[in-house]
Design an enzyme around this catalytic site. Structure first.
Site, PDB file in Angstrom:
ATOM      1  N   ARG A  29       0.861  -1.191   0.000  1.00 55.80           N
ATOM      2  CA  ARG A  29       0.000   0.000   0.000  1.00 55.80           C
ATOM      3  C   ARG A  29       0.896   1.240   0.000  1.00 55.80           C
ATOM      4  NH1 ARG A  29      -2.348   0.728   5.307  1.00 55.80           N
ATOM      5  NH2 ARG A  29      -0.984   2.554   5.445  1.00 55.80           N
ATOM      6  N   HIS A  60      -3.725   4.574   4.554  1.00 59.95           N
ATOM      7  CA  HIS A  60      -4.846   3.626   4.557  1.00 59.95           C
ATOM      8  C   HIS A  60      -6.086   4.278   3.953  1.00 59.95           C
ATOM      9  CE1 HIS A  60      -7.544   0.464   5.793  1.00 59.95           C
ATOM     10  NE2 HIS A  60      -8.280   1.335   6.449  1.00 59.95           N
ATOM     11  N   TYR A  66       3.699   5.369  11.325  1.00 58.20           N
ATOM     12  CA  TYR A  66       3.969   3.983  11.699  1.00 58.20           C
ATOM     13  C   TYR A  66       4.850   3.223  10.696  1.00 58.20           C
ATOM     14  CZ  TYR A  66      -0.237   3.461   8.750  1.00 58.20           C
ATOM     15  OH  TYR A  66      -1.162   3.529   7.731  1.00 58.20           O
TER      16      TYR A  66
END
Length: 360
Positions: free
Chosen positions: A256, A260, A269
């Site tokens: 990805r 998100h 993160y």
């Protein structure tokens, strides 16, 4: 002496990270029109994706999940499915939906919060986008069950992410697909992150594909940025399903590349170094490199395609922004097949207020 059960999960890859063949390619590599159409869809999807994020940032669209890094997977799904197959998507399947005939304006309506964005004009039997995690897997086996009962030579493609593969809905659906011998193919886009949870912390299994074994299904691990590998495995799995030979699980490995959703900040993160390594392996550039090396593409064609995609997206955005909003009664009109008695008077009151101009 103890009996031993041996199981196998294959891993398929044809292109290296730079788009050069590692081995002789499948027969579909000779279909130039198909390859060029696939690349065009990938570029269109990425162009659309960038535009929707810009719309969300300027308050003209709702929260949106970027498809960046998943364009190859969705394009392959759209090309491999037959017209009368059924797509059961999750929220990062824009490339597949565009291939299936969903218009960009319909997708914009959906992410703009308009229920009319779930009524696909050109593929009405495909299910709406599923935002809840893994619930669509149960719907997929339900649709596949109907196909089997009716003795139809059709198949269902159920899409989900790596995080969804840890949910009970997925595991129960795999079990039922195996027990009932259903014509469904589960395509798991393993993009390495379930929001902020890395793949290594999501499951103790070495692969996601091996979860198929518990249901008695074949499992395949495929480089999800490799157009040829995924096309071959998915085509074979769908042919097997349509022939009444049962379900399969395909783990398509990718990354990805974006957040998100537009409500997320992935820099909190994951590292810039990890993201850079993923960009070096991404599928759209890999496909472009392959086409260049095969003599099928050049800078002039690329420039022309980029311009056409931008114009196509801009036209869809104008239609979306010019769409008349639905009346406030839409908040209940799409919830029930038959409106419950308790809501009828409320709907009538709301409709009357709207007619009088008191509610918008």
């Amino acid at each position: 002496m103890k009996d031993r059960y041996d199981f196998h999960v294959d891993r398929v890859r044809y292109l290296n990270e730079h788009g050069a063949p590692l081995d002789s390619l499948p027969e579909l590599s000779k279909d130039t029109a198909r390859l060029l159409a696939a690349y065009a869809n990938m570029v269109l999807t990425r162009t659309f994706d960038n535009k929707v994020i810009a719309l969300q940032r300027t308050g003209q669209c709702g929260t949106y999940p970027s498809v960046l890094g998943h364009e190859v997977i969705g394009t392959v799904i759209g090309q491999c499915m037959a017209k009368d197959d059924v797509l059961v998507p999750y929220y990062r399947d824009q490339a597949a939906q565009i291939q299936r005939g969903v218009t960009l304006t319909e997708l914009l309506l959906y992410w703009g919060g308009d229920e009319r964005g779930s009524a696909w004009a050109h593929c009405p039997q495909d299910l709406p986008i599923a935002v809840p995690i893994a619930t669509q897997c149960c719907h997929a086996v339900g649709v596949a069950s109907a196909m089997r009962i009716r003795e139809q030579h059709r198949a269902v493609v159920c899409c989900l992410g790596d995080g969804a593969s840890s949910k009970g809905d997925f595991l129960e659906s795999v079990n039922l697909a195996g027990a009932w011998h259903l014509p469904v193919v589960f395509v798991v886009s393993n993009n390495q992150w379930a929001i902020s949870t890395p793949r290594a912390l999501q499951s103790g299994s070495e692969t996601i594909a091996q979860k198929a074994i518990s249901g008695g299904l074949p499992g395949h691990v495929v480089d999800g940025n490799d157009y040829f590998a995924l096309s071959e495995v998915l085509s074979q799995s769908l042919a097997r399903a349509r022939a009444g030979k049962g379900a399969a699980v395909i783990e398509a490995e990718t990354y990805r590349l974006g957040d998100h959703t537009t409500a997320d900040d992935a820099t909190r993160y994951r590292s810039a170094e990890e993201l850079k390594r993923a960009w070096d392996r991404e599928g759209v550039k890999r496909m472009q490199n392959y086409l260049h090396q095969a003599g099928l593409w050049n800078a002039e064609k690329e420039q022309k395609l980029q311009a056409e995609c931008k114009e196509f997206v801009d036209t869809a955005v104008k239609a979306f922004l010019a769409s008349e909003p639905e009346p406030p009664t839409a908040m209940v009109d799409y919830l029930f097949e038959s409106l419950p008695v308790a809501l009828r008077s409320q709907r009538e009151h709301l409709a009357e207020k709207y007619r009088q101009g008191g509610v918008s």
